[in-house]
Design a protein around this motif. Structure first.
Motif, PDB file in Angstrom:
ATOM      1  N   VAL A   1       0.866  -1.186   0.000  1.00  0.00           N
ATOM      2  CA  VAL A   1       0.000   0.000   0.000  1.00  0.00           C
ATOM      3  C   VAL A   1       0.898   1.231   0.000  1.00  0.00           C
ATOM      4  O   VAL A   1       2.106   1.141   0.193  1.00  0.00           O
ATOM      5  CB  VAL A   1      -0.932   0.036   1.240  1.00  0.00           C
ATOM      6  CG1 VAL A   1      -1.837  -1.178   1.284  1.00  0.00           C
ATOM      7  CG2 VAL A   1      -0.127   0.133   2.525  1.00  0.00           C
ATOM      8  N   SER A   2       0.298   2.388  -0.199  1.00  0.00           N
ATOM      9  CA  SER A   2       1.038   3.641  -0.109  1.00  0.00           C
ATOM     10  C   SER A   2       0.821   4.266   1.258  1.00  0.00           C
ATOM     11  O   SER A   2      -0.257   4.158   1.843  1.00  0.00           O
ATOM     12  CB  SER A   2       0.574   4.620  -1.195  1.00  0.00           C
ATOM     13  OG  SER A   2       1.122   5.905  -0.972  1.00  0.00           O
ATOM     14  N   GLU A   3       1.831   4.937   1.739  1.00  0.00           N
ATOM     15  CA  GLU A   3       1.738   5.603   3.044  1.00  0.00           C
ATOM     16  C   GLU A   3       0.756   6.776   3.012  1.00  0.00           C
ATOM     17  O   GLU A   3       0.328   7.245   4.063  1.00  0.00           O
ATOM     18  CB  GLU A   3       3.126   6.086   3.466  1.00  0.00           C
ATOM     19  CG  GLU A   3       3.309   6.186   4.966  1.00  0.00           C
ATOM     20  CD  GLU A   3       4.756   6.387   5.346  1.00  0.00           C
ATOM     21  OE1 GLU A   3       5.119   5.978   6.471  1.00  0.00           O
ATOM     22  OE2 GLU A   3       5.529   6.931   4.534  1.00  0.00           O
ATOM     23  N   ILE A   4       0.381   7.244   1.804  1.00  0.00           N
ATOM     24  CA  ILE A   4      -0.572   8.348   1.710  1.00  0.00           C
ATOM     25  C   ILE A   4      -1.990   7.864   1.435  1.00  0.00           C
ATOM     26  O   ILE A   4      -2.881   8.664   1.166  1.00  0.00           O
ATOM     27  CB  ILE A   4      -0.149   9.393   0.651  1.00  0.00           C
ATOM     28  CG1 ILE A   4      -0.111   8.782  -0.754  1.00  0.00           C
ATOM     29  CG2 ILE A   4       1.184  10.014   1.020  1.00  0.00           C
ATOM     30  CD1 ILE A   4       0.093   9.826  -1.842  1.00  0.00           C
ATOM     31  N   ASP A   5      -2.210   6.546   1.516  1.00  0.00           N
ATOM     32  CA  ASP A   5      -3.575   6.040   1.429  1.00  0.00           C
ATOM     33  C   ASP A   5      -4.404   6.543   2.606  1.00  0.00           C
ATOM     34  O   ASP A   5      -3.860   6.907   3.660  1.00  0.00           O
ATOM     35  CB  ASP A   5      -3.584   4.504   1.407  1.00  0.00           C
ATOM     36  CG  ASP A   5      -3.410   3.944   0.017  1.00  0.00           C
ATOM     37  OD1 ASP A   5      -4.153   4.373  -0.881  1.00  0.00           O
ATOM     38  OD2 ASP A   5      -2.537   3.087  -0.175  1.00  0.00           O
ATOM     39  N   PHE A   6      -5.723   6.544   2.450  1.00  0.00           N
ATOM     40  CA  PHE A   6      -6.607   6.998   3.525  1.00  0.00           C
ATOM     41  C   PHE A   6      -6.413   6.107   4.757  1.00  0.00           C
ATOM     42  O   PHE A   6      -6.411   4.880   4.636  1.00  0.00           O
ATOM     43  CB  PHE A   6      -8.064   6.939   3.056  1.00  0.00           C
ATOM     44  CG  PHE A   6      -9.029   7.580   4.010  1.00  0.00           C
ATOM     45  CD1 PHE A   6      -9.030   8.949   4.196  1.00  0.00           C
ATOM     46  CD2 PHE A   6      -9.922   6.809   4.724  1.00  0.00           C
ATOM     47  CE1 PHE A   6      -9.921   9.548   5.081  1.00  0.00           C
ATOM     48  CE2 PHE A   6     -10.820   7.396   5.615  1.00  0.00           C
ATOM     49  CZ  PHE A   6     -10.814   8.774   5.790  1.00  0.00           C
TER      50      PHE A   6
ATOM     51  N   ILE B   1       4.742   2.026   0.490  1.00  0.00           N
ATOM     52  CA  ILE B   1       5.515   2.939  -0.344  1.00  0.00           C
ATOM     53  C   ILE B   1       5.604   4.248   0.432  1.00  0.00           C
ATOM     54  O   ILE B   1       4.578   4.836   0.769  1.00  0.00           O
ATOM     55  CB  ILE B   1       4.832   3.171  -1.705  1.00  0.00           C
ATOM     56  CG1 ILE B   1       4.702   1.856  -2.478  1.00  0.00           C
ATOM     57  CG2 ILE B   1       5.618   4.200  -2.518  1.00  0.00           C
ATOM     58  CD1 ILE B   1       3.936   1.983  -3.783  1.00  0.00           C
ATOM     59  N   PRO B   2       6.798   4.733   0.767  1.00  0.00           N
ATOM     60  CA  PRO B   2       6.932   5.920   1.619  1.00  0.00           C
ATOM     61  C   PRO B   2       6.218   7.147   1.037  1.00  0.00           C
ATOM     62  O   PRO B   2       6.106   7.308  -0.185  1.00  0.00           O
ATOM     63  CB  PRO B   2       8.445   6.142   1.687  1.00  0.00           C
ATOM     64  CG  PRO B   2       9.032   4.801   1.421  1.00  0.00           C
ATOM     65  CD  PRO B   2       8.119   4.156   0.428  1.00  0.00           C
TER      66      PRO B   2
ATOM     67  N   ASP C   1       6.994   9.588  -5.240  1.00  0.00           N
ATOM     68  CA  ASP C   1       5.968  10.008  -6.196  1.00  0.00           C
ATOM     69  C   ASP C   1       5.170   8.820  -6.721  1.00  0.00           C
ATOM     70  O   ASP C   1       5.631   8.089  -7.593  1.00  0.00           O
ATOM     71  CB  ASP C   1       6.625  10.757  -7.356  1.00  0.00           C
ATOM     72  CG  ASP C   1       5.616  11.291  -8.360  1.00  0.00           C
ATOM     73  OD1 ASP C   1       4.399  11.253  -8.068  1.00  0.00           O
ATOM     74  OD2 ASP C   1       6.047  11.759  -9.436  1.00  0.00           O
ATOM     75  N   ILE C   2       3.956   8.641  -6.213  1.00  0.00           N
ATOM     76  CA  ILE C   2       3.138   7.498  -6.636  1.00  0.00           C
ATOM     77  C   ILE C   2       2.487   7.718  -8.011  1.00  0.00           C
ATOM     78  O   ILE C   2       1.844   6.810  -8.532  1.00  0.00           O
ATOM     79  CB  ILE C   2       2.056   7.149  -5.588  1.00  0.00           C
ATOM     80  CG1 ILE C   2       1.265   8.374  -5.140  1.00  0.00           C
ATOM     81  CG2 ILE C   2       2.681   6.466  -4.392  1.00  0.00           C
ATOM     82  CD1 ILE C   2       0.208   8.829  -6.075  1.00  0.00           C
TER      83      ILE C   2
END
Length: 381
Positions: free
Chosen positions: A110-115, A135-136, A140-141
């Motif tokens: 998952v991405s660290e900027i997910d909800f 993903i930190p 840039d996702i």
């Protein structure tokens, strides 16, 4: 639908309840159609008021209409959709149904900027020995090569958001889903921030699963969420959170004989909620009639108008292909001052970690953006 060259342009403001506000919070909750209340009464209350017995037959017709509207919106099969109360519930049900997600030492990307709510659901619905690999947040996702790097051979499942709420970014889902498919990685697509403002074609994207809702750009209110299951994955799913509407024949009433429904409705559960889906179906059909490509074009023109004036403060991607329906403006030390002035002028926005979030919809126009820019300029003098 939007007009041809010789036709009068419709005034979409007239169709929505806007309460005299310059409403730019569509990334949070979309505004209701003026016709929603009357339509809801006809769909939900009329069968209840007029029936001599219980009105389940008519009410279940509302659910059928809801999944049919989703099938049209996403270019997919109606049998692949199942109503859900919210995205977290849908995600939990999917994860608990998959043997691979419940196996020892499985890896979820998952991405660290997910909800955050999605992260909570992942953590609590997976075995303790599973690894949630992030993903930190500083990476840039929007860059497909980043996903290529992180989708390693030991990853079992990737959770990817189409649009990210705090940055206004779009992930390259066509490439991500293609990589996952070629590497035998299960994919779950979250479209909470993109559905209704970015066209989504499930036949072209071909993920394994998708979760979404109706509360934001679809203007359908809370409670009308849904999950989608690729037909190719359906037989491998064994949901644990089931009820009588997960049954092949809910009205068989044999406590000794449970058989999964032969569609995505195997994920449904117990006695269903009806009311939210009546409201949401009405608004989904409205936007489908206009066309999501037209709505997207209108939204991006208003965003670009803002970006051209506030270039330094505009921190969302400047390239349209990397941008969702939300723009983020960062005013640094003046953030609270700008926010206060916008509120005093009845301009509805909000603030998150990266800046002020602003999301124009089909019922916003150039005058709304002009007012936004005027207030911001006056605050900076």
């Amino acid at each position: 639908m939007l007009p041809n060259g010789n036709e009068k342009k419709p005034n979409f403001k007239e169709d929505f309840i806007l309460t005299k506000a310059n409403y730019l919070l569509n990334h949070s909750v979309g505004r209701p159609l003026k016709t929603s209340e009357k339509n809801f009464s006809e769909q939900f209350y009329t069968p209840w008021n007029n029936s001599l017995s219980e009105p389940w037959e008519q009410w279940l017709g509302i659910i059928n209409d809801f999944t049919a509207s989703l099938a049209k919106l996403f270019n997919a099969k109606q049998s692949e959709f199942c109503p859900q109360v919210n995205l977290s519930s849908g995600l939990t049900k999917i994860l608990m149904s998959l043997d691979r997600a419940q196996k020892k030492n499985c890896v979820i990307l998952v991405s660290e900027i997910d909800f955050p709510g999605m992260g909570f659901a992942l953590k609590k619905s997976l075995p303790e020995d599973c690894e949630i690999r992030f993903i930190p947040s500083n990476i840039d996702i929007t860059n497909a090569s980043v996903w290529d790097e992180y989708l390693t051979k030991d990853v079992d499942l990737v959770f990817v958001s189409h649009a990210y709420s705090n940055t206004g970014q779009l992930s390259p889902i066509l490439q991500v889903l293609s990589m996952a498919r070629s590497r035998n990685i299960i994919s779950i697509l979250d479209i909470a921030q993109s559905v209704g403002i970015v066209p989504i074609d499930l036949k072209a994207l071909n993920p394994d699963f998708m979760i979404g809702s109706s509360v934001k750009w679809l203007c359908g209110g809370p409670g009308a969420a849904y999950l989608w299951v690729n037909s190719d994955c359906l037989d491998s799913c064994n949901p644990k959170d089931v009820g009588w509407f997960s049954h092949e024949n809910p009205f068989e009433f044999d406590i000794h004989n449970f058989r999964y429904h032969n569609s995505a409705l195997k994920f449904w559960g117990g006695t269903p909620s009806i009311a939210p889906y009546a409201i949401a179906t009405h608004s989904i059909n409205y936007f489908t009639n206009i066309g999501l490509k037209n709505i997207r074009k209108h939204n991006q023109l208003l965003i670009e108008k803002t970006a051209n004036v506030l270039d330094l403060e505009f921190v969302s991607p400047r390239e349209e292909a990397m941008r969702g329906g939300t723009m983020i403006l960062d005013f640094g030390s003046n953030q609270q001052k700008v926010l206060k002035q916008l509120k005093e002028h009845n301009i509805s926005v909000d603030l998150r970690s990266h800046g002020i979030r602003i999301s124009p919809h089909i019922y916003n126009d150039a005058e709304d953006i002009d007012q936004l820019l005027s207030v911001i300029k006056s605050t900076r003098l």
